[in-house]
Design a protein around this motif. Structure first.
Motif, PDB file in Angstrom:
ATOM      1  N   VAL A 190     -34.839  86.872-110.656  1.00  0.00           N
ATOM      2  CA  VAL A 190     -35.241  86.036-109.506  1.00  0.00           C
ATOM      3  C   VAL A 190     -36.531  86.622-108.930  1.00  0.00           C
ATOM      4  CG1 VAL A 190     -34.534  85.249-107.210  1.00  0.00           C
ATOM      5  CG2 VAL A 190     -32.852  85.451-109.033  1.00  0.00           C
ATOM      6  N   SER A 191     -37.410  85.739-108.448  1.00  0.00           N
ATOM      7  CA  SER A 191     -38.696  86.219-107.922  1.00  0.00           C
ATOM      8  C   SER A 191     -38.508  87.059-106.663  1.00  0.00           C
ATOM      9  CB  SER A 191     -39.610  85.025-107.611  1.00  0.00           C
ATOM     10  OG  SER A 191     -39.032  84.251-106.583  1.00  0.00           O
ATOM     11  N   LYS A 192     -39.505  87.871-106.392  1.00  0.00           N
ATOM     12  CA  LYS A 192     -39.463  88.758-105.216  1.00  0.00           C
ATOM     13  C   LYS A 192     -39.488  87.931-103.926  1.00  0.00           C
ATOM     14  CE  LYS A 192     -39.888  92.913-107.139  1.00  0.00           C
ATOM     15  NZ  LYS A 192     -38.804  93.901-106.979  1.00  0.00           N
ATOM     16  N   TRP A 193     -38.895  88.471-102.907  1.00  0.00           N
ATOM     17  CA  TRP A 193     -38.927  87.833-101.591  1.00  0.00           C
ATOM     18  C   TRP A 193     -40.366  87.786-101.073  1.00  0.00           C
ATOM     19  CZ3 TRP A 193     -35.022  85.770 -98.566  1.00  0.00           C
ATOM     20  CH2 TRP A 193     -33.702  86.063 -98.928  1.00  0.00           C
ATOM     21  N   GLN A 194     -40.727  86.681-100.500  1.00  0.00           N
ATOM     22  CA  GLN A 194     -42.004  86.585 -99.796  1.00  0.00           C
ATOM     23  C   GLN A 194     -41.710  86.697 -98.300  1.00  0.00           C
ATOM     24  OE1 GLN A 194     -44.944  86.426-101.509  1.00  0.00           O
ATOM     25  NE2 GLN A 194     -43.528  86.697-103.239  1.00  0.00           N
ATOM     26  N   PRO A 195     -42.672  87.242 -97.529  1.00  0.00           N
ATOM     27  CA  PRO A 195     -42.421  87.402 -96.084  1.00  0.00           C
ATOM     28  C   PRO A 195     -41.941  86.111 -95.413  1.00  0.00           C
ATOM     29  CG  PRO A 195     -44.455  88.491 -96.708  1.00  0.00           C
ATOM     30  CD  PRO A 195     -43.982  87.774 -97.937  1.00  0.00           C
ATOM     31  N   LYS A 196     -42.524  84.998 -95.833  1.00  0.00           N
ATOM     32  CA  LYS A 196     -42.142  83.722 -95.221  1.00  0.00           C
ATOM     33  C   LYS A 196     -40.684  83.371 -95.569  1.00  0.00           C
ATOM     34  CE  LYS A 196     -43.885  79.023 -94.698  1.00  0.00           C
ATOM     35  NZ  LYS A 196     -44.754  77.995 -95.242  1.00  0.00           N
ATOM     36  N   GLU A 197     -40.294  83.701 -96.772  1.00  0.00           N
ATOM     37  CA  GLU A 197     -38.912  83.405 -97.196  1.00  0.00           C
ATOM     38  C   GLU A 197     -37.909  84.226 -96.372  1.00  0.00           C
ATOM     39  OE1 GLU A 197     -39.033  82.355-101.919  1.00  0.00           O
ATOM     40  OE2 GLU A 197     -39.315  84.446-101.356  1.00  0.00           O
ATOM     41  N   LYS A 198     -38.286  85.448 -96.093  1.00  0.00           N
ATOM     42  CA  LYS A 198     -37.394  86.314 -95.292  1.00  0.00           C
ATOM     43  C   LYS A 198     -37.192  85.709 -93.898  1.00  0.00           C
ATOM     44  CE  LYS A 198     -38.845  90.586 -97.591  1.00  0.00           C
ATOM     45  NZ  LYS A 198     -39.559  91.864 -97.448  1.00  0.00           N
ATOM     46  N   LYS A 199     -38.306  85.287 -93.327  1.00  0.00           N
ATOM     47  CA  LYS A 199     -38.244  84.704 -91.984  1.00  0.00           C
ATOM     48  C   LYS A 199     -37.416  83.405 -92.017  1.00  0.00           C
ATOM     49  CE  LYS A 199     -41.256  83.852 -88.067  1.00  0.00           C
ATOM     50  NZ  LYS A 199     -42.608  83.589 -87.597  1.00  0.00           N
ATOM     51  N   ASN A 200     -37.670  82.611 -93.055  1.00  0.00           N
ATOM     52  CA  ASN A 200     -36.931  81.351 -93.188  1.00  0.00           C
ATOM     53  C   ASN A 200     -35.437  81.591 -93.341  1.00  0.00           C
ATOM     54  OD1 ASN A 200     -39.097  79.709 -92.962  1.00  0.00           O
ATOM     55  ND2 ASN A 200     -39.387  79.406 -95.161  1.00  0.00           N
ATOM     56  N   PHE A 201     -35.107  82.611 -94.118  1.00  0.00           N
ATOM     57  CA  PHE A 201     -33.686  82.902 -94.313  1.00  0.00           C
ATOM     58  C   PHE A 201     -33.052  83.272 -92.974  1.00  0.00           C
ATOM     59  CE2 PHE A 201     -30.033  85.620 -94.862  1.00  0.00           C
ATOM     60  CZ  PHE A 201     -29.262  84.856 -95.725  1.00  0.00           C
ATOM     61  N   HIS A 202     -33.724  84.149 -92.251  1.00  0.00           N
ATOM     62  CA  HIS A 202     -33.185  84.530 -90.931  1.00  0.00           C
ATOM     63  C   HIS A 202     -33.005  83.295 -90.039  1.00  0.00           C
ATOM     64  CE1 HIS A 202     -32.559  86.190 -87.012  1.00  0.00           C
ATOM     65  NE2 HIS A 202     -33.591  85.496 -86.587  1.00  0.00           N
ATOM     66  N   ASN A 203     -34.010  82.446 -90.015  1.00  0.00           N
ATOM     67  CA  ASN A 203     -33.920  81.249 -89.160  1.00  0.00           C
ATOM     68  C   ASN A 203     -32.742  80.365 -89.558  1.00  0.00           C
ATOM     69  OD1 ASN A 203     -36.112  82.039 -87.680  1.00  0.00           O
ATOM     70  ND2 ASN A 203     -37.589  80.823 -88.821  1.00  0.00           N
ATOM     71  N   LYS A 204     -32.514  80.259 -90.855  1.00  0.00           N
ATOM     72  CA  LYS A 204     -31.391  79.435 -91.318  1.00  0.00           C
ATOM     73  C   LYS A 204     -30.048  80.051 -90.945  1.00  0.00           C
ATOM     74  CE  LYS A 204     -33.695  77.122 -95.170  1.00  0.00           C
ATOM     75  NZ  LYS A 204     -33.867  77.086 -96.630  1.00  0.00           N
ATOM     76  N   VAL A 205     -29.956  81.357 -91.083  1.00  0.00           N
ATOM     77  CA  VAL A 205     -28.706  82.039 -90.694  1.00  0.00           C
ATOM     78  C   VAL A 205     -28.452  81.853 -89.202  1.00  0.00           C
ATOM     79  CG1 VAL A 205     -27.690  84.324 -90.296  1.00  0.00           C
ATOM     80  CG2 VAL A 205     -28.608  83.770 -92.516  1.00  0.00           C
ATOM     81  N   ASP A 206     -29.492  82.104 -88.428  1.00  0.00           N
ATOM     82  CA  ASP A 206     -29.373  82.000 -86.969  1.00  0.00           C
ATOM     83  C   ASP A 206     -28.956  80.576 -86.576  1.00  0.00           C
ATOM     84  OD1 ASP A 206     -29.577  82.881 -84.325  1.00  0.00           O
ATOM     85  OD2 ASP A 206     -31.636  82.188 -84.166  1.00  0.00           O
ATOM     86  N   LYS A 207     -29.572  79.610 -87.240  1.00  0.00           N
ATOM     87  CA  LYS A 207     -29.281  78.204 -86.943  1.00  0.00           C
ATOM     88  C   LYS A 207     -27.843  77.856 -87.338  1.00  0.00           C
ATOM     89  CE  LYS A 207     -31.385  73.701 -87.778  1.00  0.00           C
ATOM     90  NZ  LYS A 207     -32.332  72.947 -88.590  1.00  0.00           N
ATOM     91  N   ALA A 208     -27.419  78.340 -88.507  1.00  0.00           N
ATOM     92  CA  ALA A 208     -26.055  78.035 -88.980  1.00  0.00           C
ATOM     93  C   ALA A 208     -25.019  78.635 -88.026  1.00  0.00           C
ATOM     94  CB  ALA A 208     -25.858  78.583 -90.387  1.00  0.00           C
ATOM     95  N   ILE A 209     -25.272  79.849 -87.605  1.00  0.00           N
ATOM     96  CA  ILE A 209     -24.316  80.509 -86.704  1.00  0.00           C
ATOM     97  C   ILE A 209     -24.325  79.826 -85.336  1.00  0.00           C
ATOM     98  CG2 ILE A 209     -23.880  82.686 -85.456  1.00  0.00           C
ATOM     99  CD1 ILE A 209     -24.747  84.074 -88.155  1.00  0.00           C
ATOM    100  N   TRP A 210     -25.503  79.509 -84.871  1.00  0.00           N
ATOM    101  CA  TRP A 210     -25.608  78.806 -83.583  1.00  0.00           C
ATOM    102  C   TRP A 210     -24.846  77.478 -83.643  1.00  0.00           C
ATOM    103  CZ3 TRP A 210     -27.786  80.201 -78.916  1.00  0.00           C
ATOM    104  CH2 TRP A 210     -27.863  79.202 -77.959  1.00  0.00           C
ATOM    105  N   ALA A 211     -25.066  76.743 -84.738  1.00  0.00           N
ATOM    106  CA  ALA A 211     -24.446  75.407 -84.860  1.00  0.00           C
ATOM    107  C   ALA A 211     -22.931  75.483 -84.921  1.00  0.00           C
ATOM    108  CB  ALA A 211     -24.986  74.705 -86.098  1.00  0.00           C
TER     109      ALA A 211
END
Lengths: 293, 132
Positions: free
Chosen positions: A114-135
Motif C-alpha cells: 500500500v502506498s505511503k501515507w500523505q500528510p493530507k490523508e492523515k488529516k482526512n483520516f482524523h477528520n473522518k474518525v472525529d466525524k464518525a464518533i461525533w455522529a
C-alpha cells in the motif's frame, strides 16, 4: 441590553412556594432549600408581602406561604473541568453541556503493498474518525442532575447533553492510536487496550460495516465508533468493567443493535464510566442518564 | 526454522486463553490477504495443527466455525482470504486454536481443513488486555 443570567440559563421558571406547616421553623425550611438562614429567607425580596403582614418571623402561622428565592447564579460556580489519563471532561452548567475530549496521538503505518501515507490523508483520516464518533456518540445522552450542591439546585430539572470530541495531537495524547493504511475493501482487526492506552485502527474503520445477527436482522456499525466505545470506558479491564457484548458470555449478547455488540445504538450502560467520573467532579452533585437516543 | 522452534518452546503456556474468538479457512485469493499477513516469525504457514501442537502443546482453546461476512472483529482478517461470492456459495469451515503464550500474550492460529489435515491459514498474536 444584556439578558439576566437566569434567563440565559433557561431558568426563568416560577419560584417555589413553601406552605408553612405546624412545627416547622424558618431555619429548617431555609436549610432544605440551601439558604443560609431563616432570617435571610424571611428578608428576601420575594417575601416582602409576607414580611409586611407578619412583621416578625416569630409571628408566622401554619399555612403562610413562603417564597423560596431563586439561587444567586452569579455566585454559583457553573463550569468544571478535569483531565484524566484517558480523557478530559468539561461540565458547563450555563450551556448544560458535558464535553468529553480525547487527545489522540497517531502513529501511521502501511500494510505491505500500500502506498505511503500523505500528510493530507492523515488529516482526512482524523477528520473522518472525529466525524464518525461525533455522529454516533454526541448529542445522544440526556443527563439529569441532582444533589444538594448549589449547582444541582440551580440546574435541577435541566437536561445536560454530552458531546464527544477527538483532538489530533503530536504529543501528550491520552491515547496512542496506530492507524494502518490497508487496501480498500480489505480487513484488519482493530482493538483497544485500556491498560496501555493504545488503539489500533485501519483505514476501513471509518466506513460502516454491515453484519447480520443470528435471526437474520441486519446491523450497521462503523468500527471506529465501536472501538471508541472501549476507549470511553466500556472495557472489562477498567472503566465501567464491561466491554464487548457479542461474546457468548455477555449478558447483552442478543442485543445485536447495541454499539458494543454489532450495531450502532448507544445504551445507558455505555455511559457508566463517564457518569461515574462526572459524579466525582462536583461535590454533592449527581448525574444520571435520563435517556439515550 | 530451528530458531523459531526454540523460541516458541521457551514460551510458557497458561490456561487463560481468550475464549470467544475462533479460526479460519481458505486459499488466499487476494493481494490484500498477503499484505495483511504480518508473519514476522518466519514460516508458520507450512505447518499443520499437529505440527503446531508439537511446538506449542495442546491449545488452551479450540473452536470450529463456518466463515461468513458476519464475522466478529477478532476474526475479521479472515475475510481477506475469501471473496464474498465464495463465502456465500461455499462457506469455508475454519478451525481456530488459541494458545496462551504467557499471562499477557496469546496466539491464535486459524486452520483450514485439507486432504492432508488442518493447514495454517492465518494467525494473530494478541495481548490479553485488548478488546476488539
Amino acid at each position: 441590553m444584556t439578558k439576566p443570567l437566569r434567563e440565559d440559563l433557561g431558568l426563568a421558571d416560577k419560584l417555589k412556594v413553601h406552605i408553612l406547616k405546624k412545627g416547622e421553623t424558618l431555619d429548617k425550611i431555609a436549610k432544605k432549600y440551601g439558604i443560609k438562614s431563616g432570617r435571610l429567607l424571611f428578608d428576601a425580596k420575594a417575601n416582602a408581602k409576607l414580611k409586611k403582614e407578619r412583621k416578625d418571623p416569630k409571628n408566622l402561622l401554619p399555612g403562610d406561604k413562603i417564597v423560596i428565592p431563586a439561587p444567586d447564579l452569579k455566585s454559583i460556580k457553573l463550569q468544571f473541568k478535569k483531565d484524566m489519563p484517558r480523557m478530559s471532561i468539561a461540565v458547563d452548567g450555563k450551556k448544560q453541556l458535558v464535553f468529553v475530549q480525547q487527545k489522540w496521538e497517531y502513529i501511521f503505518n502501511e500494510a505491505s503493498g500500500v502506498s505511503k501515507w500523505q500528510p493530507k490523508e492523515k488529516k482526512n483520516f482524523h477528520n473522518k474518525v472525529d466525524k464518525a464518533i461525533w455522529a454516533k456518540w454526541s448529542g445522544r445522552y440526556q443527563l439529569a442532575v441532582g444533589g444538594t450542591s448549589d449547582f444541582a439546585k440551580a440546574l435541577k430539572g435541566k437536561i445536560f447533553k454530552v458531546s464527544f470530541d477527538i483532538k489530533y495531537v503530536k504529543s501528550g495524547g491520552h491515547w496512542k492510536v496506530t492507524v494502518t493504511k490497508i487496501p480498500k475493501g480489505g480487513f484488519k482487526t482493530s482493538k483497544v487496550n485500556w491498560g496501555t492506552q493504545t488503539i489500533q485502527l485501519d483505514t476501513e474503520d471509518v466506513k460502516p460495516l454491515e453484519r447480520e445477527d443470528k435471526d437474520g436482522g441486519k446491523h450497521k456499525q462503523t468500527p471506529a465508533a465501536h472501538e471508541f466505545g472501549h476507549a470511553v470506558g466500556n472495557s472489562k479491564f477498567g472503566g465501567a468493567m464491561h466491554g464487548d457484548e457479542y461474546p457468548e458470555a455477555s449478558t447483552y449478547k442478543e442485543e445485536y443493535s447495541s454499539m458494543l455488540n454489532i450495531g450502532s445504538q448507544l445504551k445507558k450502560r455505555h455511559a457508566d464510566h463517564l457518569v461515574s467520573e462526572l459524579n466525582k467532579m462536583i461535590p454533592n452533585t449527581t448525574f444520571v442518564v435520563k435517556s439515550v437516543n | 526454522m530451528r530458531g523459531l522452534v526454540t523460541s516458541i518452546l521457551c514460551l510458557t503456556l497458561s490456561s487463560a486463553a481468550y475464549a470467544e474468538q475462533p479460526a479460519s479457512v481458505g486459499s488466499k485469493n487476494t493481494e490484500s490477504a498477503q499484505s495483511m499477513e504480518k508473519n514476522t516469525e518466519t514460516d508458520l504457514s507450512n505447518l499443520t495443527l499437529a505440527q503446531m501442537e508439537l511446538l506449542l502443546g495442546k491449545p488452551a482453546k479450540m473452536a470450529e466455525f463456518t466463515l461468513s461476512m458476519n464475522v466478529t472483529e477478532f476474526r475479521i482478517e479472515l475475510l481477506n482470504f475469501y471473496s464474498k461470492e465464495m463465502l456465500l456459495e461455499n462457506p469455508p469451515l475454519i478451525v481456530e486454536a488459541t494458545w496462551a503464550l504467557s499471562p499477557e500474550k496469546n496466539k491464535t492460529i486459524w486452520f483450514r481443513p485439507t486432504g492432508d489435515g488442518l493447514k495454517y491459514l492465518h494467525h494473530a498474536d494478541w495481548d490479553v488486555g485488548v478488546e476488539f
